[in-house]
Design an enzyme around this catalytic site. Structure first.
Site, PDB file in Angstrom:
ATOM      1  N   LYS A  80      44.480  84.594  57.076  1.00  0.00           N
ATOM      2  CA  LYS A  80      44.185  83.990  58.381  1.00  0.00           C
ATOM      3  C   LYS A  80      43.075  82.966  58.231  1.00  0.00           C
ATOM      4  O   LYS A  80      42.079  83.208  57.520  1.00  0.00           O
ATOM      5  CB  LYS A  80      43.795  85.093  59.373  1.00  0.00           C
ATOM      6  N   SER A 155      45.768  86.616  68.387  1.00  0.00           N
ATOM      7  CA  SER A 155      45.555  85.334  67.734  1.00  0.00           C
ATOM      8  C   SER A 155      46.113  85.256  66.314  1.00  0.00           C
ATOM      9  O   SER A 155      46.254  84.173  65.748  1.00  0.00           O
ATOM     10  CB  SER A 155      44.056  85.030  67.677  1.00  0.00           C
ATOM     11  N   SER A 179      44.119  91.076  68.643  1.00  0.00           N
ATOM     12  CA  SER A 179      44.668  89.940  67.908  1.00  0.00           C
ATOM     13  C   SER A 179      45.503  90.291  66.684  1.00  0.00           C
ATOM     14  O   SER A 179      46.172  89.418  66.138  1.00  0.00           O
ATOM     15  CB  SER A 179      43.536  88.993  67.490  1.00  0.00           C
TER      16      SER A 179
END
Length: 461
Positions: A80, A155, A179
């Protein structure tokens, strides 16, 4: 024959160790898929073709010399893009940091690379890890591989979508108010929100520091356990890191859930989309068939979750961005700017009231866990949504509906495992979550593995 892109790390490891499969072959295969599909899916911000192949070559040479170092050796991983990577730009999905080049790796990145993992690239995310749809006006909206008209959630949507599309074998995520779990639910993969402090967040862009956690995402529970083995552990550079023993998460995975008592709070049965409700009822019956005891449990304090979660998250996030909000307000997208500016309006009495509500919720969870081993609920109450042109409004609506389901685990610091529950009427994934006591990841993974054995869905090439 299954495309190697969709094999799990635990399936690939023995093939790599025995030299039946080359790390270079595997890495090239995934990079080719990224080249083919990612212009449409937007799961990566920065693919790392050259460095990934260099790492794959080193892994192959070491394995050929008999220097196999463990089950992550030669396994391609998506990272990420809020995890710092030394010498590689790390944007956090934000225009503010579009050219930011860290001078060090996040602790977790070092751990995974030292275990032999291959970093495929930096993955897309909802801007600053502060949204729930996967919208990103700077690097492109990530698409749900099950249907590209739909959002993947956020996210950590870049990671979960890459797993569902066979563009990574494993992926890292972060979870502040859902997330990891929300996009895992929408993309049909497995995601673990870890106990607060179990996995170091040193070198990860903070969102709301008293809620932030890091964790693994994968296409199987065994792969989550494998990743967690390397990700967990004390880090002196992280002020909230837990100095606690790290158990063997791979042990007892197949022990089953016979005799485990699972509590079902009525709170998690409110306002469910019809497909979510139907699949969840079926899941409860299956868990009982597997030998678990599912009982009703009351946690009145759960009603405090939305107020305290939103107030704390928005307040802490706006404090972190105070300087940039003053000087670079136009560099934020409209949804994130509105979220942070709302947090800037949080005054000290409101923040303290939210923290007091949080303490009450912690006590409510502690009382519930005197009577049950795990808690259970849908991961989120909605099914994946079609992307709307009104994306600012849509993100706020998704946060408003999903935050009550995901944020309790963040507020209490407890671990939560999101697992696929099946497909809705549009053939899109729906998920549920097991929630455990602090540091109960081993039991959560055991329960998740028992559930996975029922094969709630299959991935497609």
């Amino acid at each position: 024959m299954t495309d190697i892109s969709f094999l799990t790390a635990t399936e690939l490891g023995p093939l790599l160790k025995s030299r039946q499969l080359s790390p270079i072959e595997l890495t090239k295969h995934l990079l080719n898929r990224i080249n083919t599909f990612d212009s449409m899916l937007r799961t990566y911000i920065t693919p790392l073709h050259d460095s990934a192949l260099k790492q794959a070559k080193e892994a192959e040479e070491n394995i050929m010399r008999g220097n196999y170092i463990g089950p992550l050796h030669g396994i391609p991983i998506g990272v990420k893009d809020n995890y710092y990577t030394k010498g590689i730009r790390t944007t956090a999905g934000s225009k503010l940091f579009i050219n930011f080049i860290p001078k060090e790796n996040a602790t977790t990145v070092d751990k995974l690379l030292n275990a032999g993992g291959i970093m495929l690239g930096k993955q897309n995310l909802h801007e600053l890890a502060a949204g729930s749809t996967g919208t990103n006006p700077f690097f492109g909206n990530t698409r749900n591989p099950w249907n590209i008209q739909y959002m993947p959630g956020g996210s950590s949507g870049g990671g979960t979508a890459s797993l569902a599309a066979g563009l990574a074998i494993l992926a890292t995520g972060s979870d502040t108010f859902g997330s990891i779990r929300l996009p895992a639910s929408m993309c049909g993969v497995y995601g673990l929100k870890t106990t607060y402090g179990l996995v170091s967040t040193h070198g990860i862009f903070p969102t709301a520091m008293s809620l932030d956690t890091a964790g693994p995402m994968a296409r199987s529970v065994s792969d989550l356990a494998l990743m967690l083995h390397y990700m967990a552990g004390f880090d002196a550079n992280d002020p909230v890191s837990l100095d606690a023993p790290v158990p063997n998460y791979m042990a007892d995975l197949n022990k089953g859930i016979k005799g485990i008592k699972i509590g079902l709070p009525a709170y998690f049965l409110q306002d469910l989309a019809p497909d979510v409700e139907s699949l969840f009822k079926g899941a409860m019956e299956t868990l009982q068939y597997l030998g678990a005891e599912v009982v009703d449990v009351e946690i009145p304090e759960l009603t405090l979750s939305t107020f305290s979660g939103y107030t704390i998250a928005a307040g802490e996030a706006s404090a972190l961005h105070h300087k940039w909000l003053q000087t670079h307000s136009s560099d934020y997208s409209a949804d994130i700017r509105s979220f942070f500016l709302a947090g800037a309006l949080t005054d000290t009495p409101q923040y303290l009231q939210a923290q007091q509500a949080r303490r009450k919720l912690v006590k409510g969870f502690q009382e519930a866990f005197k009577h049950v081993d795990l808690l259970l609920g849908p991961t989120i109450p909605i099914t994946p949504q079609i992307y709307s042109e009104q994306w600012v409004k849509q993100n706020l609506e998704v946060i408003r509906s999903c935050l009550p389901f995901t944020v309790p685990a963040n507020l209490t610091g407890t671990p939560s495992l999101a697992v696929p529950m099946g497909l809705d009427s549009e053939n899109l994934p729906v998920g549920m979550q097991f929630i455990g006591k602090p540091l109960s990841e081993k039991l959560l993974l055991q329960a998740g593995k028992a559930w996975e054995s029922t094969m709630p869905l299959r991935f497609r090439a």
